[in-house]
Design a protein around this motif. Sequence first.
Motif, PDB file in Angstrom:
ATOM      1  N   ARG A   8      -5.080  -0.433   3.268  1.00 16.36           N
ATOM      2  CA  ARG A   8      -6.512  -0.414   2.974  1.00 16.36           C
ATOM      3  C   ARG A   8      -7.160  -1.714   3.419  1.00 16.36           C
ATOM      4  O   ARG A   8      -6.630  -2.794   3.226  1.00 16.36           O
ATOM      5  CB  ARG A   8      -6.724  -0.232   1.463  1.00 16.36           C
ATOM      6  N   CYS A  37       0.824  -1.214   0.000  1.00 19.13           N
ATOM      7  CA  CYS A  37       0.000   0.000   0.000  1.00 19.13           C
ATOM      8  C   CYS A  37       0.861   1.270   0.000  1.00 19.13           C
ATOM      9  O   CYS A  37       0.542   2.234  -0.682  1.00 19.13           O
ATOM     10  CB  CYS A  37      -0.950   0.005   1.192  1.00 19.13           C
ATOM     11  N   LEU A  85      -5.937   5.994   0.434  1.00 16.54           N
ATOM     12  CA  LEU A  85      -5.805   6.058   1.892  1.00 16.54           C
ATOM     13  C   LEU A  85      -5.747   7.485   2.410  1.00 16.54           C
ATOM     14  O   LEU A  85      -5.233   8.381   1.744  1.00 16.54           O
ATOM     15  CB  LEU A  85      -4.514   5.351   2.328  1.00 16.54           C
TER      16      LEU A  85
END
Length: 165
Positions: free
Chosen positions: A69, A52, A62
Amino acid sequence: MGRDGRFGSDDFTYDAEADEYVCPAGERLRRGGSSRKGGTLYHCYRASVAVCQACPLLQRCLSKSVRTRCVYRSEHADAMDRHRRRMQSSVALLRRRGSLVEHPFGTLKRNAGLDQFLMRGLGRCRGEFSLMTLGYNLKRAVNVLGVSALVAHFRQRAMTGAVGA
């Protein structure tokens, strides 16, 4: 799109065969923990923090305070998806069914005063509603067929010993 212009849960695609979600960047979110909310079990699907944080779509996915996430999926999501597809494919049938079903409920509320149940408990409320619908159906049969035809029908069924419809 979800809140603040970021990706929402609908932007993630569920892969039922692998039991994973695929994010808009093409990364796989694997099932992790589960939690119950209101009696329903929800599974959390997430990618690793490293994936991420290295994602080019990080800003659109995000918030600044979140590192990875998580997409939640209900234990009933498959049934809800099947129902949603079935309803979308038969809009005319749904509209017709709604017009047929709403009339008895409206009549029971207005004419019989069934704004709320008088009994407590599912079994008792079910019994109360069954009595109300029986009365409604008998009244409709008298209005449509007439008293003499309805009595003749019941006599015929009593003589033949018919049970059911």
